[in-house]
Design an enzyme around this catalytic site. Structure first.
Site, PDB file in Angstrom:
ATOM      1  N   ASP A  67       0.938  -1.311   0.019  1.00 27.35           N
ATOM      2  CA  ASP A  67      -0.025   0.035  -0.097  1.00 27.35           C
ATOM      3  C   ASP A  67       0.838   1.316  -0.182  1.00 27.35           C
ATOM      4  O   ASP A  67       2.073   1.190   0.026  1.00 27.35           O
ATOM      5  CB  ASP A  67      -0.765  -0.058   1.195  1.00 27.35           C
ATOM      6  CG  ASP A  67      -0.300  -0.505   2.612  1.00 27.35           C
ATOM      7  OD1 ASP A  67       0.734  -0.446   2.670  1.00 27.35           O
ATOM      8  OD2 ASP A  67      -1.050  -1.094   3.403  1.00 27.35           O
ATOM      9  N   ASN A 136      -7.589  -2.525  14.378  1.00 32.75           N
ATOM     10  CA  ASN A 136      -9.096  -2.915  13.789  1.00 32.75           C
ATOM     11  C   ASN A 136      -9.288  -4.144  12.993  1.00 32.75           C
ATOM     12  O   ASN A 136     -10.292  -4.397  12.332  1.00 32.75           O
ATOM     13  CB  ASN A 136      -9.508  -1.454  13.107  1.00 32.75           C
ATOM     14  CG  ASN A 136      -8.686  -1.412  11.980  1.00 32.75           C
ATOM     15  OD1 ASN A 136      -7.808  -2.053  11.428  1.00 32.75           O
ATOM     16  ND2 ASN A 136      -9.362  -0.300  11.155  1.00 32.75           N
ATOM     17  N   HIS A 138      -7.283  -4.555   9.986  1.00 34.10           N
ATOM     18  CA  HIS A 138      -6.972  -4.575   8.771  1.00 34.10           C
ATOM     19  C   HIS A 138      -5.824  -5.264   8.297  1.00 34.10           C
ATOM     20  O   HIS A 138      -5.238  -5.685   9.013  1.00 34.10           O
ATOM     21  CB  HIS A 138      -7.125  -3.008   8.365  1.00 34.10           C
ATOM     22  CG  HIS A 138      -5.771  -2.262   8.907  1.00 34.10           C
ATOM     23  ND1 HIS A 138      -5.787  -1.058   9.014  1.00 34.10           N
ATOM     24  CD2 HIS A 138      -4.761  -2.879   8.779  1.00 34.10           C
ATOM     25  CE1 HIS A 138      -4.547  -0.577   9.166  1.00 34.10           C
ATOM     26  NE2 HIS A 138      -3.873  -1.593   9.323  1.00 34.10           N
ATOM     27  N   GLU A 143      -9.831  -1.995   5.264  1.00 33.42           N
ATOM     28  CA  GLU A 143     -10.340  -1.872   6.353  1.00 33.42           C
ATOM     29  C   GLU A 143     -11.646  -2.468   6.722  1.00 33.42           C
ATOM     30  O   GLU A 143     -12.446  -3.061   5.996  1.00 33.42           O
ATOM     31  CB  GLU A 143     -10.926  -0.091   6.454  1.00 33.42           C
ATOM     32  CG  GLU A 143      -9.582   0.686   6.084  1.00 33.42           C
ATOM     33  CD  GLU A 143      -8.790   0.778   7.372  1.00 33.42           C
ATOM     34  OE1 GLU A 143      -8.442  -0.030   8.175  1.00 33.42           O
ATOM     35  OE2 GLU A 143      -8.103   1.899   7.438  1.00 33.42           O
TER      36      GLU A 143
HETATM   37  C1  F6R Z   1       1.402  -1.425   6.139  1.00 32.23           C
HETATM   38  C2  F6R Z   1       0.236  -2.001   6.300  1.00 32.23           C
HETATM   39  C3  F6R Z   1      -0.678  -2.158   7.385  1.00 32.23           C
HETATM   40  C4  F6R Z   1       0.212  -2.538   8.885  1.00 32.23           C
HETATM   41  C5  F6R Z   1      -0.735  -2.643   9.937  1.00 32.23           C
HETATM   42  C6  F6R Z   1       0.131  -2.706  11.538  1.00 32.23           C
HETATM   43  O1  F6R Z   1       2.013  -1.803   4.893  1.00 32.23           O
HETATM   44  O2  F6R Z   1      -0.403  -2.630   5.178  1.00 32.23           O
HETATM   45  O3  F6R Z   1      -1.736  -2.969   7.199  1.00 32.23           O
HETATM   46  O4  F6R Z   1       0.638  -3.764   8.383  1.00 32.23           O
HETATM   47  O5  F6R Z   1      -1.333  -1.291  10.051  1.00 32.23           O
HETATM   48  O6  F6R Z   1       0.831  -1.747  11.477  1.00 32.23           O
HETATM   49  P1  F6R Z   1       1.986  -1.747  12.648  1.00 32.23           P
HETATM   50  O7  F6R Z   1       3.011  -2.636  11.922  1.00 32.23           O
HETATM   51  O8  F6R Z   1       2.476  -0.319  12.641  1.00 32.23           O
HETATM   52  O9  F6R Z   1       1.550  -2.252  13.781  1.00 32.23           O
END
Ligand code: F6R
Length: 236
Positions: A67, A136, A138, A143
């Site tokens: 992303d 959450n 995701h 989401e």
């Molecule tokens: C990042 C991504 C997100 C993260 C998720 C966890 O490329 O796609 O889904 O993997 O938000 O983020 P952290 O590792 O910061 O807890």
């Protein structure tokens, strides 16, 4: 599902880096799906060290990031392009023409999303996809919602995601509201998936994702159906 419950962030990173090095040793021209966020930073650090010791080459690999924020350019320190250069690409022998990240500044976002899908297909699909998980539930920026979005698309970020990611920005109001993300089908098509989760804050959502009902309200729950899922989870 192979579930490794490990003690602490360092052990999670070591196990993940070892799995990635085995993948690259088995198939040097693997197509890897990469994640950003705080979770994989230590994994990338270990991969850089392995590269410096001459144990692993990134030269023949192709990579696709999950992303990118809409509106942030490559030189913006908050962009995932910048993150990848800082944490991995800038320190290894990757061929930058085969390290793909969605272009958050694309004028035609829909065309950018469609082209991203085509590039993944043209590369033969993803061999191993690394994932983190949001508070959450995701995965990438898929989401919680009423249905699973299939392909790479533009998404309005959830308030919980904006709040969680505010820690990386000087001003919380600077967190972009939209992002380009691989879809659930794009992710699910990866031949292997490696899900990483770290910290007490992810405990409840991991429990729900791995053992709760499969629902788009917890996007990561779809991973229960994946035929080759490895989870490395440090709940401390
Ligand atoms: C990042 C991504 C997100 C993260 C998720 C966890 O490329 O796609 O889904 O993997 O938000 O983020 P952290 O590792 O910061 O807890």
């Amino acid at each position: 599902m192979k579930l490794y419950q490990v003690s602490g962030y360092q052990e999670m990173c070591q196990k993940a880096a070892a799995l990635l090095c085995s993948q690259i040793a088995e198939k040097p021209n693997s197509v890897l799906g990469l994640a950003t966020g705080s979770t994989p930073i230590g994994v990338y650090k270990l991969l850089v060290q392995a590269h410096e010791r001459g144990e692993v080459s990134f030269g023949p690999l192709t990579t696709f990031n999950l992303d990118e924020y809409c509106g942030l350019g490559k030189s913006d320190p908050q962009s995932y392009y910048y993150y990848m250069n800082e944490n991995l690409f800038g320190s290894v022998d990757i061929d930058s023409t085969r390290a793909f990240i969605p272009n958050g500044k694309a004028e035609d976002i829909a065309a950018e999303c469609a082209a991203y899908e085509e590039k993944i297909t043209a590369a033969g699909g993803i061999d191993l996809q690394i994932l983190g998980i949001g508070n959450n539930g995701h995965i990438a920026f898929n989401e919680p919602g009423e249905f699973f979005e299939k392909h790479t698309h533009c998404v309005d970020l959830d308030e919980k995601t904006i709040a969680a990611n505010a820690r990386f920005f000087t001003h919380p109001e600077d967190v972009p509201r939209r992002a380009i993300t691989m879809g659930i089908k794009t992710i699910f098509a990866a031949r292997k998936i490696l899900l990483l989760a770290n910290g007490a804050g992810k405990k409840d959502i991991m429990q729900l994702a791995l053992h709760g009902p499969i629902t788009p309200k917890v996007p990561a729950s779809i991973l229960q159906l994946h035929p080759d899922l490895t989870v490395i989870w440090s709940a401390e």
